[in-house]
Design a protein around this motif. Structure first.
Motif, short mmCIF file in Angstrom:
data_model
loop_
_atom_site.label_atom_id
_atom_site.label_comp_id
_atom_site.label_asym_id
_atom_site.label_seq_id
_atom_site.Cartn_x
_atom_site.Cartn_y
_atom_site.Cartn_z
N ASN A 32 43.39 -14.78 -6.68
CA ASN A 32 44.63 -14.21 -7.20
C ASN A 32 44.31 -13.52 -8.51
O ASN A 32 43.63 -14.09 -9.36
N ILE A 33 44.79 -12.30 -8.69
CA ILE A 33 44.48 -11.51 -9.89
C ILE A 33 44.93 -12.21 -11.17
O ILE A 33 44.40 -11.96 -12.25
N PHE A 34 45.89 -13.12 -11.07
CA PHE A 34 46.42 -13.83 -12.24
C PHE A 34 45.74 -15.18 -12.48
O PHE A 34 46.04 -15.85 -13.46
N ASP A 35 44.82 -15.59 -11.61
CA ASP A 35 44.13 -16.87 -11.77
C ASP A 35 43.05 -16.79 -12.83
O ASP A 35 42.46 -15.74 -13.06
N SER A 36 42.78 -17.93 -13.42
CA SER A 36 41.64 -18.11 -14.34
C SER A 36 41.63 -17.10 -15.48
O SER A 36 40.58 -16.55 -15.81
N SER A 60 39.30 -12.77 -27.86
CA SER A 60 38.83 -12.09 -29.06
C SER A 60 38.05 -10.83 -28.66
O SER A 60 38.02 -9.86 -29.41
N LEU A 61 37.44 -10.87 -27.48
CA LEU A 61 36.80 -9.70 -26.89
C LEU A 61 37.46 -9.38 -25.56
O LEU A 61 37.92 -10.29 -24.86
N GLU A 62 37.51 -8.12 -25.21
CA GLU A 62 38.03 -7.71 -23.92
C GLU A 62 37.13 -8.29 -22.83
O GLU A 62 35.92 -8.38 -23.00
N VAL A 63 37.72 -8.69 -21.70
CA VAL A 63 36.97 -9.34 -20.62
C VAL A 63 36.90 -8.41 -19.41
O VAL A 63 37.93 -7.93 -18.93
N PHE A 64 35.67 -8.17 -18.92
CA PHE A 64 35.43 -7.35 -17.73
C PHE A 64 34.84 -8.26 -16.67
O PHE A 64 33.79 -8.87 -16.89
N GLU A 65 35.51 -8.35 -15.52
CA GLU A 65 35.05 -9.22 -14.43
C GLU A 65 34.91 -8.41 -13.15
O GLU A 65 35.87 -7.80 -12.68
N GLU A 66 33.71 -8.41 -12.61
CA GLU A 66 33.44 -7.68 -11.38
C GLU A 66 33.98 -8.48 -10.19
O GLU A 66 33.69 -9.67 -10.04
N ILE A 67 34.77 -7.83 -9.35
CA ILE A 67 35.31 -8.46 -8.16
C ILE A 67 34.46 -8.10 -6.95
O ILE A 67 34.09 -8.96 -6.16
N ILE A 68 34.15 -6.81 -6.82
CA ILE A 68 33.33 -6.31 -5.71
C ILE A 68 32.41 -5.23 -6.26
O ILE A 68 32.82 -4.42 -7.10
N HIS A 69 31.17 -5.21 -5.79
CA HIS A 69 30.24 -4.15 -6.18
C HIS A 69 29.34 -3.82 -4.99
O HIS A 69 28.59 -4.67 -4.53
N THR A 70 29.46 -2.60 -4.49
CA THR A 70 28.58 -2.10 -3.44
C THR A 70 28.03 -0.76 -3.90
O THR A 70 28.37 -0.29 -4.99
N SER A 71 27.24 -0.12 -3.08
CA SER A 71 26.71 1.20 -3.46
C SER A 71 27.81 2.27 -3.49
O SER A 71 27.66 3.30 -4.12
N GLU A 86 36.87 -3.96 -10.63
CA GLU A 86 36.86 -4.87 -11.77
C GLU A 86 38.27 -5.30 -12.15
O GLU A 86 39.21 -4.51 -12.01
N ARG A 87 38.35 -6.52 -12.66
CA ARG A 87 39.56 -6.97 -13.36
C ARG A 87 39.20 -6.92 -14.84
O ARG A 87 38.18 -7.45 -15.26
N ILE A 88 40.05 -6.26 -15.61
CA ILE A 88 39.84 -6.16 -17.05
C ILE A 88 41.03 -6.82 -17.72
O ILE A 88 42.18 -6.57 -17.35
N ILE A 89 40.74 -7.65 -18.72
CA ILE A 89 41.80 -8.36 -19.42
C ILE A 89 41.71 -8.00 -20.89
O ILE A 89 40.68 -8.18 -21.53
N SER A 90 42.82 -7.49 -21.43
CA SER A 90 42.88 -7.01 -22.81
C SER A 90 44.08 -7.64 -23.52
O SER A 90 45.07 -8.00 -22.89
N LYS A 91 43.98 -7.71 -24.82
CA LYS A 91 45.13 -8.11 -25.64
C LYS A 91 44.92 -7.52 -27.03
O LYS A 91 44.18 -8.06 -27.84
N GLY A 92 45.51 -6.34 -27.24
CA GLY A 92 45.36 -5.66 -28.51
C GLY A 92 44.03 -4.94 -28.67
O GLY A 92 43.66 -4.56 -29.77
N HIS A 93 43.31 -4.73 -27.59
CA HIS A 93 42.01 -4.08 -27.66
C HIS A 93 42.13 -2.56 -27.54
O HIS A 93 43.11 -2.05 -27.00
N SER A 94 41.10 -1.88 -28.01
CA SER A 94 41.01 -0.43 -27.87
C SER A 94 39.53 -0.06 -27.78
O SER A 94 38.66 -0.89 -28.04
N SER A 95 39.29 1.17 -27.39
CA SER A 95 37.91 1.67 -27.34
C SER A 95 37.39 1.82 -28.77
O SER A 95 38.18 1.95 -29.71
N PRO A 96 36.07 1.86 -28.94
CA PRO A 96 35.52 2.11 -30.28
C PRO A 96 36.06 3.43 -30.85
O PRO A 96 36.43 4.34 -30.10
N ASP A 97 36.11 3.52 -32.16
CA ASP A 97 36.66 4.70 -32.83
C ASP A 97 35.93 5.99 -32.47
O ASP A 97 36.52 7.05 -32.42
#
Length: 109
Positions: free
Chosen positions: A7-11, A17-28, A33-44
């Protein structure tokens, strides 16, 4: 046959404190990915400039994307956008008051 199910909302991580990147599936051909953010942004400085197309959806929360041409796109729960390969972009901000959950699908043309 192995069937992967979750479930996308599990775990959801408690420490964001850091943005979280989690790979769900990876093929050629595709990467999801599921990405979880809270107040994050890309580098300046710098932009995402990817060799793959990216379809991304905000499953929950809010975020603002900016593109190299200066245009911005605000996304909230349920909104999605398809970003072609090599279209330079970055995350200006995600909601600092709530978790933003992204579903990102990277694919080749």
């Amino acid at each position: 046959m192995i069937i992967n199910s979750a479930n996308i909302f599990d775990s959801l991580p408690k420490d964001l404190s850091l943005e979280v990147f989690e790979e769900i599936i990876h093929t050629s051909a595709i990467r999801i990915e599921r990405i979880i953010s809270k107040g994050h942004s890309s580098p300046d400085t710098g932009w995402y400039d990817q060799d793959e197309n990216e379809w991304v959806m905000v499953v929950e929360g809010k975020a603002t994307l900016e593109f190299e041409d200066g245009s911005k796109r605000e996304l909230s729960t349920g909104d999605y956008i398809n970003i072609p390969a090599h279209v330079k972009h970055k995350v200006v901000q995600t909601d600092p008051n709530q978790i933003t959950i992204w579903l990102a699908i990277f694919y080749k043309s």
